[in-house]
Design a protein around this motif. Sequence first.
Motif, PDB file in Angstrom:
ATOM      1  N   ARG A 100       9.437  -7.723 -42.672  1.00 49.04           N
ATOM      2  CA  ARG A 100       8.674  -6.743 -41.882  1.00 49.04           C
ATOM      3  C   ARG A 100       8.189  -5.581 -42.760  1.00 49.04           C
ATOM      4  O   ARG A 100       7.057  -5.106 -42.614  1.00 49.04           O
ATOM      5  N   ASP A 143       5.445 -13.506 -39.089  1.00 47.98           N
ATOM      6  CA  ASP A 143       5.947 -14.798 -38.616  1.00 47.98           C
ATOM      7  C   ASP A 143       7.226 -15.191 -39.351  1.00 47.98           C
ATOM      8  O   ASP A 143       8.153 -15.739 -38.752  1.00 47.98           O
ATOM      9  N   LYS A 165      10.001 -13.265 -37.872  1.00 44.85           N
ATOM     10  CA  LYS A 165      10.396 -13.857 -36.584  1.00 44.85           C
ATOM     11  C   LYS A 165      11.268 -15.087 -36.809  1.00 44.85           C
ATOM     12  O   LYS A 165      12.227 -15.318 -36.074  1.00 44.85           O
ATOM     13  N   GLU A 219      14.693 -14.023 -37.591  1.00 40.38           N
ATOM     14  CA  GLU A 219      15.370 -13.541 -36.384  1.00 40.38           C
ATOM     15  C   GLU A 219      15.831 -14.704 -35.504  1.00 40.38           C
ATOM     16  O   GLU A 219      16.871 -14.617 -34.864  1.00 40.38           O
ATOM     17  N   GLU A 220      15.073 -15.795 -35.499  1.00 47.25           N
ATOM     18  CA  GLU A 220      15.498 -16.984 -34.758  1.00 47.25           C
ATOM     19  C   GLU A 220      16.775 -17.563 -35.364  1.00 47.25           C
ATOM     20  O   GLU A 220      17.661 -18.029 -34.647  1.00 47.25           O
TER      21      GLU A 220
END
Length: 64
Positions: free
Chosen positions: A21, A38, A41, A44-45
């Motif tokens: 980020r 992306d 993300k 984070e998954e």
Amino acid sequence: MPLSSDFRDAEYFRKRAEEARTLAEEMLDAHIKSVMLDIAKGYEEIVKSYEKIANWQERTREPK
């Protein structure tokens, strides 16, 4: 080949997400910025998966 302990720790991936980020904020190209977000993300998954596993292990742990 076993994974290093770093890869078994959700915090490792949480830090990688934050780094992605931070890099995204510095990107001038909108497409590259989007790709970096992306990636964040995705990390984070992975963190969510680690948390689900930890919660499941906690629930299924036999009492001492």
